[in-house]
Design a protein around this motif. Structure first.
Motif, PDB file in Angstrom:
ATOM      1  N   ASN A 141       1.013  -1.096   0.115  1.00  0.00           N
ATOM      2  CA  ASN A 141       0.118  -0.047   0.092  1.00  0.00           C
ATOM      3  C   ASN A 141       0.814   1.169   0.099  1.00  0.00           C
ATOM      4  OD1 ASN A 141      -3.046   1.296   1.085  1.00  0.00           O
ATOM      5  ND2 ASN A 141      -1.191   2.246   2.096  1.00  0.00           N
ATOM      6  N   ASP A 142       1.800   1.311   0.779  1.00  0.00           N
ATOM      7  CA  ASP A 142       2.780   2.486   1.149  1.00  0.00           C
ATOM      8  C   ASP A 142       3.574   2.575  -0.132  1.00  0.00           C
ATOM      9  OD1 ASP A 142       1.572   3.344   3.523  1.00  0.00           O
ATOM     10  OD2 ASP A 142       3.238   1.947   4.613  1.00  0.00           O
ATOM     11  N   LEU A 143       4.293   1.322  -0.624  1.00  0.00           N
ATOM     12  CA  LEU A 143       4.758   1.416  -2.079  1.00  0.00           C
ATOM     13  C   LEU A 143       4.064   2.311  -3.180  1.00  0.00           C
ATOM     14  CD1 LEU A 143       7.248   0.911  -3.712  1.00  0.00           C
ATOM     15  CD2 LEU A 143       6.062  -1.448  -4.101  1.00  0.00           C
ATOM     16  N   MET A 144       2.751   1.887  -3.187  1.00  0.00           N
ATOM     17  CA  MET A 144       1.756   2.457  -4.101  1.00  0.00           C
ATOM     18  C   MET A 144       1.703   3.972  -3.905  1.00  0.00           C
ATOM     19  SD  MET A 144       0.314   1.967  -6.893  1.00  0.00           S
ATOM     20  CE  MET A 144       0.185   0.262  -6.833  1.00  0.00           C
ATOM     21  N   ARG A 145       1.479   4.419  -2.539  1.00  0.00           N
ATOM     22  CA  ARG A 145       1.453   5.790  -2.313  1.00  0.00           C
ATOM     23  C   ARG A 145       2.669   6.505  -2.820  1.00  0.00           C
ATOM     24  NH1 ARG A 145      -1.833   8.207   1.237  1.00  0.00           N
ATOM     25  NH2 ARG A 145      -0.274   9.955   1.562  1.00  0.00           N
ATOM     26  N   VAL A 146       3.788   5.872  -2.345  1.00  0.00           N
ATOM     27  CA  VAL A 146       4.844   6.918  -2.938  1.00  0.00           C
ATOM     28  C   VAL A 146       4.919   6.561  -4.591  1.00  0.00           C
ATOM     29  CG1 VAL A 146       7.454   6.713  -2.966  1.00  0.00           C
ATOM     30  CG2 VAL A 146       6.301   6.021  -1.036  1.00  0.00           C
ATOM     31  N   ALA A 147       4.647   5.693  -5.062  1.00  0.00           N
ATOM     32  CA  ALA A 147       4.650   5.828  -6.546  1.00  0.00           C
ATOM     33  C   ALA A 147       3.779   6.813  -7.300  1.00  0.00           C
ATOM     34  CB  ALA A 147       4.495   4.349  -7.014  1.00  0.00           C
ATOM     35  N   VAL A 148       2.534   6.561  -6.600  1.00  0.00           N
ATOM     36  CA  VAL A 148       1.477   7.767  -7.359  1.00  0.00           C
ATOM     37  C   VAL A 148       1.782   9.150  -6.845  1.00  0.00           C
ATOM     38  CG1 VAL A 148      -0.994   8.105  -6.985  1.00  0.00           C
ATOM     39  CG2 VAL A 148      -0.403   5.789  -7.419  1.00  0.00           C
ATOM     40  N   ASN A 149       2.123   9.310  -5.670  1.00  0.00           N
ATOM     41  CA  ASN A 149       2.650  10.719  -5.442  1.00  0.00           C
ATOM     42  C   ASN A 149       3.678  11.429  -5.910  1.00  0.00           C
ATOM     43  OD1 ASN A 149       0.136  11.167  -3.847  1.00  0.00           O
ATOM     44  ND2 ASN A 149       0.877  10.588  -1.962  1.00  0.00           N
ATOM     45  N   SER A 150       4.637  10.522  -6.211  1.00  0.00           N
ATOM     46  CA  SER A 150       5.946  10.925  -6.767  1.00  0.00           C
ATOM     47  C   SER A 150       5.705  11.320  -8.382  1.00  0.00           C
ATOM     48  CB  SER A 150       7.100   9.950  -6.685  1.00  0.00           C
ATOM     49  OG  SER A 150       7.381   9.726  -5.117  1.00  0.00           O
ATOM     50  N   THR A 151       4.860  10.394  -9.071  1.00  0.00           N
ATOM     51  CA  THR A 151       4.691  10.711 -10.347  1.00  0.00           C
ATOM     52  C   THR A 151       3.597  11.755 -10.685  1.00  0.00           C
ATOM     53  OG1 THR A 151       3.391   8.583 -10.341  1.00  0.00           O
ATOM     54  CG2 THR A 151       5.646   8.506 -11.014  1.00  0.00           C
ATOM     55  N   PHE A 152       2.371  11.241 -10.378  1.00  0.00           N
ATOM     56  CA  PHE A 152       0.994  12.037 -10.833  1.00  0.00           C
ATOM     57  C   PHE A 152       0.986  13.224  -9.752  1.00  0.00           C
ATOM     58  CE2 PHE A 152       0.000   7.596 -12.115  1.00  0.00           C
ATOM     59  CZ  PHE A 152      -0.290   7.856 -13.515  1.00  0.00           C
ATOM     60  N   GLY A 153       1.545  12.996  -8.674  1.00  0.00           N
ATOM     61  CA  GLY A 153       1.453  14.035  -7.665  1.00  0.00           C
ATOM     62  C   GLY A 153       2.851  15.054  -7.678  1.00  0.00           C
TER      63      GLY A 153
ATOM     64  N   LEU B 281       6.015  14.822  -7.506  1.00  0.00           N
ATOM     65  CA  LEU B 281       6.978  14.593  -6.401  1.00  0.00           C
ATOM     66  C   LEU B 281       6.563  14.603  -4.938  1.00  0.00           C
ATOM     67  CD1 LEU B 281      10.222  16.275  -7.953  1.00  0.00           C
ATOM     68  CD2 LEU B 281       9.754  13.861  -7.787  1.00  0.00           C
ATOM     69  N   GLY B 282       5.222  14.375  -4.928  1.00  0.00           N
ATOM     70  CA  GLY B 282       4.519  14.582  -3.549  1.00  0.00           C
ATOM     71  C   GLY B 282       3.906  15.946  -3.333  1.00  0.00           C
ATOM     72  N   VAL B 283       4.230  16.941  -4.053  1.00  0.00           N
ATOM     73  CA  VAL B 283       3.622  18.118  -3.928  1.00  0.00           C
ATOM     74  C   VAL B 283       2.052  18.122  -3.975  1.00  0.00           C
ATOM     75  CG1 VAL B 283       3.203  20.472  -4.716  1.00  0.00           C
ATOM     76  CG2 VAL B 283       5.295  19.436  -4.687  1.00  0.00           C
ATOM     77  N   LEU B 284       1.393  17.422  -4.621  1.00  0.00           N
ATOM     78  CA  LEU B 284      -0.053  16.919  -4.556  1.00  0.00           C
ATOM     79  C   LEU B 284      -0.271  15.385  -4.048  1.00  0.00           C
ATOM     80  CD1 LEU B 284      -1.023  18.073  -8.051  1.00  0.00           C
ATOM     81  CD2 LEU B 284      -0.919  19.276  -6.085  1.00  0.00           C
ATOM     82  N   ASP B 285      -1.223  15.397  -2.991  1.00  0.00           N
ATOM     83  CA  ASP B 285      -1.329  14.366  -2.425  1.00  0.00           C
ATOM     84  C   ASP B 285      -2.711  13.729  -3.189  1.00  0.00           C
ATOM     85  OD1 ASP B 285      -2.011  11.914  -0.928  1.00  0.00           O
ATOM     86  OD2 ASP B 285      -2.512  12.837   0.876  1.00  0.00           O
ATOM     87  N   ILE B 286      -2.306  12.895  -4.241  1.00  0.00           N
ATOM     88  CA  ILE B 286      -3.069  12.235  -5.155  1.00  0.00           C
ATOM     89  C   ILE B 286      -3.506  10.693  -4.284  1.00  0.00           C
ATOM     90  CG2 ILE B 286      -3.717  11.080  -7.428  1.00  0.00           C
ATOM     91  CD1 ILE B 286      -3.061  14.018  -7.249  1.00  0.00           C
TER      92      ILE B 286
END
Length: 248
Positions: A100-112, A114-119
Motif C-alpha cells: 500500500n505504501d509503495l503504491m502511495r509513494v509511486a502515485v504521489n511521486s509521479t502523478f503528484g 514529487l509528492g507536492v500533490l497528495d493524489i
C-alpha cells in the motif's frame, strides 16, 4: 551532525494523545522514567528553544506563506516520509501495508509532482505510520527507560536507537549536504507551524507539562504497538475561530 526527520520532532513533542489523555500530576517517581531529573532539565532546555526560536519562526511562516504553498510543502515531506514507513512495514512482514505504501509513494511521486500533490489519499490509498522503534517493539525489544532527547523531545532508549536507522532510510539523507540541510530546515519549520495550536491546547490542559507529555508519549507508543493500530492525528491547522495560529 545527523538530524532525525523534523516531523518526528513535532510528533514527539505534541502527540495527539497529549490532548486525549488525562492530566498527569504528582511527585511519585515512575519506574519507566528513572532518568527523570535529567529528562526534566532537557525538557526545560527544549522548551526554551521552542518558545524563543521555533514558535516565532513558525508563526512568521504561517503569516507569510500562502496556505496552498504550505499544503504542498507538507505533502512533499509526507511523501518522503512514506519511504521509511514502507520499509518498516516490510520489516514487520506487514506485506499488504508495505505494498500500500509503495503504491502511495509511486502515485504521489509521479502523478503528484514529487509528492507536492497528495493524489493517493483521495484515491483511497491509506497512509500508515511506522518507524524502526516500532519495528524493534514488534519483535519484542523492550522500550527501555523514557528519554528526552536534546532538540528532539520525548523518546525511549529503543526509539532513540530507531531514529538512526530511519534516518538512513530517508531519501533526504542522501541529498548533497547543502540541499539536505535546507530540506531539514524547511521540514522542521513546516512541521512546527502545523502544531502551534496544539501547543496552545497543551498549555491550557496540563498542570505539569513534563508528566503530561511523558505519559501521553508512552501511552501512544504502546497503542501503536497494539496490533499495528494507530492513533489518527487531529487537524491542528485551525483554531476554534477557523483562523490558523500565527495568521492575521
Amino acid at each position: 551532525m545527523t538530524h532525525p526527520p523534523p516531523r518526528i520532532v513535532a510528533a514527539l513533542l505534541l502527540t495527539p494523545s497529549v490532548l486525549l489523555s488525562g492530566c498527569a500530576t504528582g511527585t511519585q517517581r515512575d519506574p519507566t522514567d528513572p532518568l527523570e531529573p535529567l529528562n526534566r532539565a532537557t525538557f526545560r532546555f527544549n522548551d526554551t528553544l521552542d518558545r524563543h526560536i521555533a514558535q516565532p519562526v513558525a508563526r512568521t511562516y504561517n503569516r507569510t506563506v500562502p496556505r496552498f504553498v504550505r499544503t504542498g510543502v507538507d505533502n512533499f515531506f509526507s511523501n518522503l516520509g512514506d519511504v521509511p514507513v514502507m520499509l518498516n512495514d516490510f520489516a514487520q512482514l506487514r506485506l499488504m501495508d508495505g505494498m500500500n505504501d509503495l503504491m502511495r509513494v509511486a502515485v504521489n511521486s509521479t502523478f503528484g509532482l514529487l509528492g507536492v500533490l497528495d493524489i493517493a489519499t483521495p484515491a483511497g490509498i491509506a497512509k500508515h505510520n511506522q518507524d524502526f522503534g516500532l519495528t524493534l517493539g514488534h519483535y519484542g525489544v523492550p522500550a527501555g527507560p523514557y528519554l528526552v532527547l536534546p532538540l528532539f523531545g520525548p523518546s525511549t532508549f529503543r526509539d532513540a536507537a530507531g531514529f538512526g536507522v530511519d534516518q538512513y532510510a530517508s531519501p533526504v539523507t542522501y541529498a548533497k549536504p547543502a540541499s539536505r540541510n535546507t530540506l531539514w530546515g524547511v521540514d522542521f519549520v513546516s512541521t512546527r507551524a502545523r502544531y502551534l495550536n496544539a501547543t496552545n491546547l497543551l498549555e491550557q490542559a496540563a498542570l505539569d507539562r513534563y508528566l503530561f507529555v511523558r505519559d501521553a508519549y508512552l501511552g501512544r507508543r504502546r497503542t501503536q504497538l497494539d496490533a499495528g493500530k494507530e492513533t489518527p492525528l487531529p487537524d491542528y491547522n485551525k483554531d476554534d475561530g477557523g483562523r490558523e495560529d500565527g495568521e492575521q
